[in-house]
Design an enzyme around this catalytic site. Structure first.
Site, PDB file in Angstrom:
ATOM      1  N   LYS A 102       0.847  -1.190   0.000  1.00 41.76           N
ATOM      2  CA  LYS A 102       0.000   0.000   0.000  1.00 41.76           C
ATOM      3  C   LYS A 102       0.887   1.246   0.000  1.00 41.76           C
ATOM      4  O   LYS A 102       1.797   1.367   0.817  1.00 41.76           O
ATOM      5  CB  LYS A 102      -0.898  -0.009   1.230  1.00 41.76           C
ATOM      6  N   HIS A 104      -0.359   4.478   0.166  1.00 43.55           N
ATOM      7  CA  HIS A 104      -1.064   5.636   0.697  1.00 43.55           C
ATOM      8  C   HIS A 104      -1.563   5.309   2.102  1.00 43.55           C
ATOM      9  O   HIS A 104      -1.446   4.164   2.560  1.00 43.55           O
ATOM     10  CB  HIS A 104      -2.240   6.032  -0.212  1.00 43.55           C
TER      11      HIS A 104
END
Length: 219
Positions: A102, A104
């Protein structure tokens, strides 16, 4: 009944363990099949966590964190961690990986306890037929920190040779990675449960014995 016998009955009651004529991914014809997808209720998952916790305690597994490979291992790690605390007062961390990192929000590759140098980790999964899961997650963890993977917990050891060797998938994992594999039950336990009429299906006993005679690895 022992917890192994209770587990085999639980598998049969859930429709996870069935007998018949099945063609496996390997192409082999098997008289039994394990479909972990049939653990599909909260009650079944809670009970499954109890059996993994029993296996953890029975084998004196040394681990600070349970790691569940995405996706099947995630609910197993969580339910086992909860049971270890509630039933045995053993408080462990849990962690699982994302299929893709991920970039963000909080970011990262792992959810839950982040790997640390020297941390003792037990990987938990359903059935290991090829060792694919452990081969995928080990590099991820080792790239993040110098962790100590002490063990690999699985539902069942089929105890059969891989297609290209004389060792079983479990034996290959132990040889390749030096990680001890613990299974709640194995095929011999299922055969014993049929013999002792713990579960229905005694008519499949000859086929079960023939299958392990043909494909069984030496233990």
């Amino acid at each position: 009944m022992t917890y192994k016998e209770q587990f085999i009955k639980f598998m049969a009651d859930c429709g996870v363990l069935t007998f018949g004529d099945f063609t496996l991914k390997s192409g082999r014809k098997s008289p039994y099949f394990l479909n972990a997808g049939n653990y599909n209720t909260g009650a079944a998952l809670a009970k499954l966590g109890e059996f993994y916790a029993e296996c953890f305690v029975d084998n004196k597994v040394q681990a600070e964190t349970l790691f569940g490979p995405a996706y099947k291992g995630i609910p197993l790690a969580v339910s086992t961690a909860v049971t270890l605390k509630n039933k045995f007062d053993i408080n462990v961390n849990y962690c699982f990986d994302r299929k893709e990192e991920k970039d963000h929000g909080e970011g990262g590759l792992f959810v839950g306890k982040q790997p640390e140098n020297g941390e003792k980790i037990a990987i938990i999964d359903d059935v290991s037929t090829s060792g694919k899961a452990i081969r995928e997650v080990l590099p991820k963890m080792q790239n993040a920190a110098n962790v100590n993977v002490t063990s690999f917990l699985i539902t069942a050891d089929r105890m059969e040779k891989t297609l290209d060797g004389e060792l079983s998938a479990v034996q290959e994992i132990e040889k390749e990675f030096g990680i001890k594999v613990y299974s709640i039950i194995n095929i011999n336990d299922i055969i014993s449960a049929l013999e002792n009429k713990i579960i229905a299906g005694i008519e499949f006993l000859p086929a079960m014995k023939s299958y392990i005679d043909t494909y069984g690895a030496k233990y």
